[in-house]
Design an enzyme around this catalytic site. Structure first.
Site, PDB file in Angstrom:
ATOM      1  N   TYR A 119      52.198 -48.998  47.297  1.00 21.73           N
ATOM      2  CA  TYR A 119      52.081 -47.790  48.117  1.00 21.73           C
ATOM      3  C   TYR A 119      53.404 -47.453  48.789  1.00 21.73           C
ATOM      4  CZ  TYR A 119      46.946 -47.752  47.990  1.00 21.73           C
ATOM      5  OH  TYR A 119      45.642 -47.676  47.596  1.00 21.73           O
TER       6      TYR A 119
ATOM      7  N   TYR B  38      46.537 -54.050  42.618  1.00 24.62           N
ATOM      8  CA  TYR B  38      47.463 -54.753  43.517  1.00 24.62           C
ATOM      9  C   TYR B  38      46.760 -55.883  44.259  1.00 24.62           C
ATOM     10  CZ  TYR B  38      45.528 -51.528  47.077  1.00 24.62           C
ATOM     11  OH  TYR B  38      44.692 -50.807  47.892  1.00 24.62           O
TER      12      TYR B  38
ATOM     13  N   ARG C  27      42.841 -55.679  44.227  1.00 31.34           N
ATOM     14  CA  ARG C  27      42.086 -54.436  44.132  1.00 31.34           C
ATOM     15  C   ARG C  27      42.167 -53.912  42.705  1.00 31.34           C
ATOM     16  NH1 ARG C  27      40.553 -50.987  47.578  1.00 31.34           N
ATOM     17  NH2 ARG C  27      38.739 -51.289  46.261  1.00 31.34           N
TER      18      ARG C  27
ATOM     19  N   HIS D 104      42.563 -47.814  41.715  1.00 29.81           N
ATOM     20  CA  HIS D 104      41.670 -46.882  42.415  1.00 29.81           C
ATOM     21  C   HIS D 104      42.463 -45.759  43.054  1.00 29.81           C
ATOM     22  CE1 HIS D 104      43.020 -49.688  45.526  1.00 29.81           C
ATOM     23  NE2 HIS D 104      42.919 -48.662  46.352  1.00 29.81           N
TER      24      HIS D 104
ATOM     25  N   HIS E 289      42.018 -43.198  46.451  1.00 25.07           N
ATOM     26  CA  HIS E 289      41.246 -42.922  47.666  1.00 25.07           C
ATOM     27  C   HIS E 289      40.963 -41.427  47.766  1.00 25.07           C
ATOM     28  CE1 HIS E 289      41.993 -46.912  49.601  1.00 25.07           C
ATOM     29  NE2 HIS E 289      43.079 -46.883  48.849  1.00 25.07           N
TER      30      HIS E 289
HETATM   31 FE   LIG Z   1      44.069 -48.662  48.120  1.00 25.46          FE
END
Ligand SMILES: [Fe+2]
Lengths: 208, 241
Positions: free
Chosen positions: B107, B146, B156, B159, B161
């Site tokens: 991110y 990640y 995770r 995905h 959000h």
């Molecule tokens: Fe996330």
């Protein structure tokens, strides 16, 4: 087999995660040049009607530590008690006030802060007036589904005492968790509304 | 049919409960008292609106809206779908916001420390407003999986959000979209906060070969359902009895 009801299920919620700001307030996390401005940062302009106030506070977890990665949204009526929404059928709200705000909690102190106006009173479903209030919606890492609550005003004792929603709180000892205290800061009426996710003074959250 | 009544009661068994110990952060952030049930008042049945004038032309193009020196690295995809309510009716004018990691699972956030590289051409945020039929779409790159600090080796699944505004604050929601065929969905402590397998499947976007752009981008379909409102049609008739 019987006939089918043509209904869908609501999409299940998932946590907003630690990086909700990338989507909600990208400029605040230095993702610049994508949006001109983050939505919901400014509620009040020079033409907005009503008493200017500051609403601030922190959100505490069960250990008493403030959340530094939360996102807070508020929704409120204008000074006359009208919502700026197509669903509002009682009249036309102040066009210079959207009634919606969004702020991250500070990454160091955990504080959120809104500059807004004091809302007017709006009716309960049976027509009785509710006390002035601001709806809060809180999301963060570790919160699996956004939490709804309301902030009421500490200097509205008479209205609070007759509010049909506050009256529905069975454990009266919990009512003060929804009431913000008023002070003056830099000449501005300032309401402090701290939210506690757990513990003896856990804030009342709503299933609306 | 008029649907101006209050919203259907939320089916809390379909959503994750607040306290889900396998997702450790939820332990200290989950309210323990029962929620106070509140029949909708006008404070919940109204909500903000967002005009198209708020949006820029690249807001739904994550491949271009942050690009500096070229396109971001990664699998090019289209994500499209409709925002509907529980009565299966379109929700037009809904603001849909989305954010995601880059193709390496990183991110762009000052608090993110994962060692995968930042992509100089990828910001990771976008938004769209649904049209008259409730449709939205955007273009992006497929995010990577990640690792995250929960268990010593939790990951995770890929995905995206999503944050969605309907017509009322009672409909406000945040959720996540997963990708068809990803085995990591079933190993994730956040996915598994949702108790019902069918509910989890509602968050898995379908690969749609018919909507792919040939020689360009794969397509995934992801519909989102917001709460529906009760009809007031019967109530008016009942009043006189
Ligand atoms: Fe996330």
């Amino acid at each position: 087999m019987v006939q089918k009801l043509d209904r869908l299920k609501e999409s299940p919620s998932q946590t907003a995660g630690p990086y909700v700001h990338i989507g909600a307030t990208p400029n605040w996390v230095e993702i610049t040049g994508v949006w001109n401005e983050d939505l919901g940062l400014v509620l009040v302009g020079p033409e907005t009607k009503g008493e200017r106030i500051v609403v601030q506070g922190r959100i505490f977890d069960g250990s008493g530590t403030p959340l530094k990665d939360a996102l807070v949204e508020i929704w409120q009526a204008d000074a006359q008690g009208l919502y700026n929404s197509p669903q509002e059928k009682r009249g036309k709200a102040d066009p210079h006030f959207t009634g919606w705000g969004r702020q991250p909690t500070d990454g160091t102190t955990g504080e959120y802060r809104f500059e807004t106006i004091k809302p007017g009173r709006v009716p309960y479903k049976d027509g009785r007036l509710m006390a002035p209030h601001i709806t809060f919606w809180i999301v963060a890492r570790g919160i699996n589904m956004g939490l709804h609550t309301r902030m009421y005003f500490g200097d509205e004792e008479a209205a609070n005492a007759e509010c049909p929603v506050l009256a529905r709180i069975e454990h009266k000892v919990r009512v003060p968790t929804l009431i913000a205290s008023r002070s003056e800061e830099k000449g501005m009426p300032t309401y402090t509304f701290d939210i506690r996710l757990q513990g003896e003074k856990e804030t009342v959250f709503f299933d609306i | 049919m008029s649907d101006q009544g209050p919203f259907y009661q939320r089916d809390r068994s379909w959503h994750p409960p607040a306290f889900t110990p396998q997702y450790k952060t939820s332990i200290l952030r989950s309210p323990q008292y029962p929620l106070l049930s509140l029949d909708n008042t006008i404070s919940e049945m109204t909500g903000p609106t967002f005009g198209h004038n708020k949006l820029g032309p690249l807001d739904n193009d994550l491949i271009r809206n942050f690009a500096k020196t070229g396109d971001p690295i990664g699998q090019r995809i289209i994500v499209y779908g409709r925002v509907l309510d529980e009565n299966a009716r379109a929700v037009p004018g809904a603001l849909v916001e989305f954010w995601q990691a880059n193709a390496g699972g990183r991110y762009r956030h000052k608090k993110e420390t994962y060692l995968a590289a930042i992509d100089p051409n990828f910001g990771g945020c976008g938004r769209a407003i649904t049209d008259e039929e409730g449709r939205y779409w955007f273009r992006t790159i497929k995010p990577g999986a990640y690792p995250w600090p929960n268990g010593v080796n939790d990951w995770r699944p890929a995905h995206i959000h999503f944050s969605v505004f309907g017509h009322a604050f009672a409909q406000r929601m945040i959720t996540q979209m997963y990708f068809e065929g990803d085995p990591m969905i079933w190993q994730c402590p956040i996915v598994s906060t949702i108790p019902d397998k069918k509910a989890i499947e509602q968050l898995i976007a379908a690969l749609d070969r018919e909507s792919t752009l040939p020689m360009d981008a794969l397509a995934y379909k992801f519909d989102i359902v917001l709460r529906g409102r009760r009809s007031t049609m019967f109530e008016n008739r009942m009043e006189g009895n």
